[in-house]
Design a protein around this motif. Structure first.
Motif, PDB file in Angstrom:
ATOM      1  N   ILE A 410       0.868  -1.185   0.000  1.00  0.00           N
ATOM      2  CA  ILE A 410       0.000   0.000   0.000  1.00  0.00           C
ATOM      3  C   ILE A 410       0.903   1.233   0.000  1.00  0.00           C
ATOM      4  N   GLN A 411       0.979   1.901  -1.126  1.00  0.00           N
ATOM      5  CA  GLN A 411       1.847   3.071  -1.230  1.00  0.00           C
ATOM      6  C   GLN A 411       1.239   4.233  -0.446  1.00  0.00           C
ATOM      7  N   THR A 412       1.999   4.715   0.516  1.00  0.00           N
ATOM      8  CA  THR A 412       1.519   5.730   1.459  1.00  0.00           C
ATOM      9  C   THR A 412       2.479   6.912   1.481  1.00  0.00           C
ATOM     10  N   SER A 413       1.926   8.114   1.523  1.00  0.00           N
ATOM     11  CA  SER A 413       2.744   9.319   1.563  1.00  0.00           C
ATOM     12  C   SER A 413       2.604  10.003   2.912  1.00  0.00           C
ATOM     13  N   LEU A 414       3.712  10.558   3.390  1.00  0.00           N
ATOM     14  CA  LEU A 414       3.718  11.319   4.635  1.00  0.00           C
ATOM     15  C   LEU A 414       3.533  12.808   4.387  1.00  0.00           C
ATOM     16  N   GLU A 415       3.356  13.188   3.129  1.00  0.00           N
ATOM     17  CA  GLU A 415       3.183  14.582   2.765  1.00  0.00           C
ATOM     18  C   GLU A 415       1.890  14.762   1.976  1.00  0.00           C
ATOM     19  N   LYS A 416       1.253  15.898   2.189  1.00  0.00           N
ATOM     20  CA  LYS A 416       0.031  16.216   1.460  1.00  0.00           C
ATOM     21  C   LYS A 416       0.405  16.834   0.116  1.00  0.00           C
ATOM     22  N   THR A 439     -11.608  19.443   7.090  1.00  0.00           N
ATOM     23  CA  THR A 439     -12.772  18.600   6.784  1.00  0.00           C
ATOM     24  C   THR A 439     -13.040  18.559   5.285  1.00  0.00           C
ATOM     25  N   GLN A 440     -12.879  19.698   4.617  1.00  0.00           N
ATOM     26  CA  GLN A 440     -13.107  19.736   3.176  1.00  0.00           C
ATOM     27  C   GLN A 440     -12.072  18.897   2.435  1.00  0.00           C
ATOM     28  N   GLU A 441     -10.814  18.980   2.839  1.00  0.00           N
ATOM     29  CA  GLU A 441      -9.762  18.190   2.183  1.00  0.00           C
ATOM     30  C   GLU A 441      -9.977  16.700   2.399  1.00  0.00           C
ATOM     31  N   ASN A 449     -10.744   8.415  -3.849  1.00  0.00           N
ATOM     32  CA  ASN A 449     -10.298   7.069  -3.453  1.00  0.00           C
ATOM     33  C   ASN A 449      -8.915   7.077  -2.803  1.00  0.00           C
ATOM     34  N   ILE A 450      -8.631   8.129  -2.077  1.00  0.00           N
ATOM     35  CA  ILE A 450      -7.390   8.200  -1.296  1.00  0.00           C
ATOM     36  C   ILE A 450      -7.781   8.293   0.173  1.00  0.00           C
ATOM     37  N   SER A 469     -15.944  14.004  10.322  1.00  0.00           N
ATOM     38  CA  SER A 469     -15.325  14.560   9.120  1.00  0.00           C
ATOM     39  C   SER A 469     -15.171  13.530   8.022  1.00  0.00           C
ATOM     40  N   GLY A 470     -15.283  12.252   8.365  1.00  0.00           N
ATOM     41  CA  GLY A 470     -15.190  11.205   7.355  1.00  0.00           C
ATOM     42  C   GLY A 470     -13.837  10.562   7.233  1.00  0.00           C
ATOM     43  N   VAL A 471     -12.975  10.691   8.254  1.00  0.00           N
ATOM     44  CA  VAL A 471     -11.659  10.058   8.219  1.00  0.00           C
ATOM     45  C   VAL A 471     -11.821   8.540   8.270  1.00  0.00           C
ATOM     46  N   SER A 472     -11.002   7.852   7.482  1.00  0.00           N
ATOM     47  CA  SER A 472     -11.129   6.392   7.423  1.00  0.00           C
ATOM     48  C   SER A 472     -10.420   5.701   8.578  1.00  0.00           C
ATOM     49  N   SER A 473      -9.312   6.270   9.057  1.00  0.00           N
ATOM     50  CA  SER A 473      -8.583   5.640  10.157  1.00  0.00           C
ATOM     51  C   SER A 473      -7.745   6.679  10.889  1.00  0.00           C
ATOM     52  N   VAL A 474      -7.402   6.376  12.144  1.00  0.00           N
ATOM     53  CA  VAL A 474      -6.554   7.249  12.955  1.00  0.00           C
ATOM     54  C   VAL A 474      -5.478   6.415  13.617  1.00  0.00           C
TER      55      VAL A 474
END
Length: 562
Positions: A410-416, A439-441, A449-450, A469-474
């Motif tokens: 799973i390719q994951t980035s630490l930067e926005k 919340t908008q971002e 799909n990110i 806000s709709g976050v998938s995981s913390v």
């Protein structure tokens, strides 16, 4: 013969004496005055008000920053080299200072309500100056060393804003008693107009504040997404020493869906779990290798690392004040923990079918594995036997090569980054600090799909806001706490919030109008009294109540035949 007949009797005014005595050391009646407050004392009143407002914000900041106390302590450790809970003295002094200044504010308001002249004692002036100075120094220090934490204030207002608004409105409504009394008693038209305009401006501003309150928890409950997954950040570091095998096992017992760790590379190419640059804080390297305790953790080989104890420090330092709640068996397990390798973590995650995300730290340039660090880590992932679909790969270096060798990661980035760049690099997940995504971002990334994982979430209120806000995981250090949050702390439909808002405003407006009318009637009634009638009434009461204490009396001399 001389007869003594008291013409004026005063009751003891203990409450008034305490108010003026504590505030300005004016305990006697002759020390008090109803004259206008001097400009110098008005200036000190403004300084007191400013100090109160500043301390209120400072106190609120540290109250909401509880989520990140461990991060703050780690910053202090990097600067001082010694681990300690630096939040304890800050919280103690902040609470003491806020209580003291708030008490002076209450006394000042009592002076205004009673029509007494404000005259702050010089000792209190020193105290106010000290509170103001220390708070300003604290604000500057936090701004320089921990500036990103200021974002916790607007984020927390998404959870507390509606309730703080009601509290502020109740306080300002209660102040109408004092304001109405001042306006009714004053004989200066300009003073009455200015005070009324200032008060009404603040009141109307509070009435309109909900127009600017934005909270994701004000929503239709039917649109609420599923509960965000919880990833154990460094395992369960509040219950066990961070980045140890027992810490990750404890996190899995709290039903986490993933594990997060910090990874370094040893001299012989073994990826192992370590957060700090050195081994001093979380191992007994000072005892086993006293001459090497300041060296980089990656300068040790795996054989040396296995000789270190990675658990006793937790029992000694008690970083989260949780050791006393542990059982004897848990303490024994903690005391025997050693440095954990990445391969051990991956095998544990594979057994429990849990996702793994790790931050890989590149060794120093002189390190023998400086150029092969990506290959060494990728080899450990492949040898562990963990399914690639459970591993979130975060390093940006050689990402294209890694995607070819291990396409299932799973390719994951630490930067926005921009969506186009993320899709181009094949990145499907972001790992960000909770203040780096609005919340908008979050909604925009989800539609593309990110998935976003935000760290570090330890407080239920913050978890609830991100859930709405709709976050998938913390990622959390307190999985045992978030486990007890099956639903957002509060959730309100927009029409329900609008009804509460309008109702509170109408009640407040009605109370304010009622208080102003009552104060006007009360003051006009007092002005209509005849002073001679007041004295006769007082004399009548005096004759019927001989037990009253006489504070002043006049002598009436009447000549009697001898």
């Amino acid at each position: 013969m001389v007869k003594h007949q008291p013409l004026q009797v005063y009751e003891r005014q203990l409450c008034l004496s305490c108010i003026t005595g504590i505030y300005g050391c004016r305990w006697k009646r002759y020390q008090r005055s109803h004259d206008d407050t001097t400009k110098w004392e008005l200036l000190w009143s403004l300084i007191l008000l400013f100090t109160f407002c500043l301390l209120l914000v400072w106190f609120y900041f540290w109250w909401e920053a509880h989520n990140d106390y461990n991060e703050f302590n780690w910053f202090l450790y990097n600067r001082s080299g010694e681990w300690s809970d630096g939040t304890v003295p800050i919280l103690a002094t902040t609470a003491a200072g806020f209580t003291y200044i708030a008490f002076l504010m209450v006394l000042a308001l009592c002076h205004v309500a009673l029509g007494q002249q404000l005259n702050l004692h010089w000792l209190h002036k020193i105290g106010v100056s000290a509170a103001l100075l220390t708070t300003v120094i604290g604000v500057i220090s936090v701004n320089q060393t921990w500036g990103q934490e200021w974002d916790v204030i607007p984020i927390s207002l998404q959870a507390t804003g509606p309730f703080l608004h009601i509290g502020a409105l109740a306080a300002v409504t209660a102040l109408s008693w004092i304001v109405a009394g001042q306006v009714a008693r004053s004989e200066k038209t300009m003073f009455q107009v200015v005070v009324l305009l200032l008060y009404l401006s603040v009141l109307l501003g509070l009435y309109m504040v909900p127009l600017y309150i934005s909270s994701p928890c004000i929503m239709d409950p039917s649109t609420l997404r599923q509960r965000p997954d919880v990833i154990g950040h460094q395992g369960a570091p509040m219950l066990a020493p961070e980045n140890t095998l027992w810490s990750f096992q404890r996190a899995l017992q709290m039903n986490v869906t993933g594990l997060e760790a910090d990874v370094a590379i040893s001299v012989d190419g073994v990826p192992f779990l370590m957060h700090d640059r050195t081994l001093r804080r979380t191992t007994d390297v000072g005892k086993v290798f006293p001459d090497r305790q300041m060296e980089d953790a990656s300068s040790f080989n795996w054989t040396d690392l296995q000789q270190l104890n990675a658990g006793k420090w937790f029992l000694k330092d008690d970083p989260f004040w949780t050791v006393n709640a542990l059982s004897f068996r848990e303490k024994a397990l903690i005391a025997n923990q050693s440095v954990c390798s990445l391969k051990q973590l991956l095998r544990l995650a594979s057994y429990h079918n849990s996702t793994v995300v790790f931050r890989l730290r590149r060794p120093p340039p002189e390190h023998p594995r400086y150029d092969s660090w990506i290959n060494d880590t990728l080899q450990a992932v492949q040898e562990s036997g963990v399914p690639q679909s459970l591993v979130m790969w975060t390093p940006d270096e050689h990402r294209a090569q890694v995607r070819q060798l291990a396409p299932g990661l799973i390719q994951t980035s630490l930067e926005k980054r921009r969506l186009e760049r993320l899709h181009l690099d094949g990145i499907s997940r972001l790992l960000l600090r909770y203040n780096q995504a609005s919340t908008q971002e979050i909604g925009n990334f989800s539609q593309s799909n990110i998935n976003i994982t935000l760290y570090t979430i330890n407080e239920p209120w913050l978890y609830s806001v991100l859930w709405c806000s709709g976050v998938s995981s913390v990622s959390s250090e307190a999985s045992h706490i978030l486990k007890k949050v099956p639903y957002p702390i509060w959730l309100m439909r927009p029409d329900e919030y609008c009804l509460v808002w309008v109702s509170v405003d109408l009640i407040s407006f009605a109370v304010v109008i009622g208080i102003f009318i009552f104060q006007k009637y009360r003051t006009s009634g007092m002005r209509s009294y005849n002073p001679e009638q007041i004295m006769l009434s007082a004399a009548a009461v005096r004759r019927s109540s001989r037990d009253l204490n006489v504070m002043k009396e006049k002598l009436i001399f009447s000549g009697q035949p001898q």
